[in-house]
Enzyme design. Structure first.
Site, short mmCIF file in Angstrom:
data_model
loop_
_atom_site.label_atom_id
_atom_site.label_comp_id
_atom_site.label_asym_id
_atom_site.label_seq_id
_atom_site.Cartn_x
_atom_site.Cartn_y
_atom_site.Cartn_z
N SER A 149 0.85 -1.19 0.00
CA SER A 149 0.00 0.00 0.00
C SER A 149 0.88 1.23 0.00
O SER A 149 1.97 1.23 0.59
CB SER A 149 -0.91 0.02 1.24
OG SER A 149 -1.58 1.26 1.35
N TYR A 167 -1.29 -0.36 10.34
CA TYR A 167 -1.52 -0.82 8.97
C TYR A 167 -0.36 -0.37 8.07
O TYR A 167 0.19 -1.15 7.29
CB TYR A 167 -2.84 -0.28 8.44
CG TYR A 167 -3.12 -0.61 7.00
CD1 TYR A 167 -3.54 -1.88 6.63
CD2 TYR A 167 -2.96 0.34 6.00
CE1 TYR A 167 -3.80 -2.20 5.31
CE2 TYR A 167 -3.21 0.03 4.68
CZ TYR A 167 -3.63 -1.23 4.33
OH TYR A 167 -3.87 -1.54 3.01
#
Length: 262
Positions: free
Chosen positions: A140, A153
């Protein structure tokens, strides 16, 4: 049965994983689908068998459970038809770090970090011996951007990027291609599962566009694919700045700015 390498895809019941399954099946690859939701995988497999003729196996697994993770790892070690691993399964957590339960944080790390490393570790020796194979790790852009406020995350996705870059250095000379794909916000179910407020979502890329761009990078054997980044020179500059620091890491005395002046 296809003469092309089979593709094992984790998180294959929906979103990015299901779209990878669709695209690889249409390219003539057989598939092994891995996820918790067996019913959704069976429905996807039935549709793709009918539309593409691909041979598709469904392997139900929760990759945060050690027994399930080991079963998938064993399939990767033992099934020589599998020539591509798509490490896609992942999750996020809503709220700031101080509001996240430790058990939830550890489960997130188990899925986003430990499972990714374990499955890559299961298949990499076989690929290296064969001098062929590909590992696609879905990271990501958050792994590059602590400013986005997703501390845990983002940290897990930074691990995915670093692991991919390290494996590319180690395995590339042995014929194994490793790609890290760094999506930005994409229209998948991860938002609902993390408890995100629908009214506060950022602009979202369509999942088909994301996967098609990732596969364009795959076809060109790109090491890092960032579908939303229009100016690729920015990534080159980032890499250049990082690499320019490397010679300094061999210094045996501290930099002058850290020395006391008296």
């Amino acid at each position: 049965m296809s003469d092309r390498p089979a593709v094992l895809i984790t998180g294959a019941s929906s979103g990015i994983g299901a779209t990878y399954a669709d695209r690889f099946a249409r390219r003539g690859h057989d598939l092994v689908l891995v996820a918790r939701d067996k019913a959704r995988m069976e429905a996807l497999a039935d549709r793709l068998r009918a539309e593409t003729g691909a041979a598709i196996d469904v392997l139900q697994a929760d990759l945060t459970r050690p027994d399930d993770l080991q079963a998938v790892a064993a399939r990767l070690r033992d099934d020589e038809r599998i020539g591509v691993l798509v490490n896609n399964a992942g999750a996020s957590l809503g709220g700031g770090f101080t509001r996240q339960a430790t058990d939830d944080v550890l489960k997130l790390v188990s899925l986003n970090v430990s499972a990714v490393a374990a499955l890559a570790g299961a298949v990499a020796p076989r690929f290296a011996r064969a001098g062929a194979g590909a590992i696609i790790n879905i990271g990501s852009v958050v792994g590059l951007a602590p400013e986005m406020g997703l501390s845990v995350y983002g940290a897990t996705k930074a691990f995915v990027l670093y692991l991919s870059q390290g494996l590319a250095q180690e395995l590339g000379p042995r014929g194994v291609y490793v790609q890290a794909v760094l999506p930005a916000a994409t229209r998948t179910e991860i938002w609902d599962r993390s408890g995100a407020d629908p009214d506060k979502l950022p602009p979202l890329m369509e999942v088909g566009d994301l996967v098609d761009a990732a596969l364009a990078g795959f076809d060109s054997r790109e090491a890092i694919t960032i579908p939303p980044l229009h100016d690729g020179a920015l990534w080159d500059a980032f890499q250049g700045a990082r690499q320019a620091m490397l010679p300094s890491f061999g210094n045996t005395v501290p930099a002058d700015r850290y020395r006391k002046t008296s």
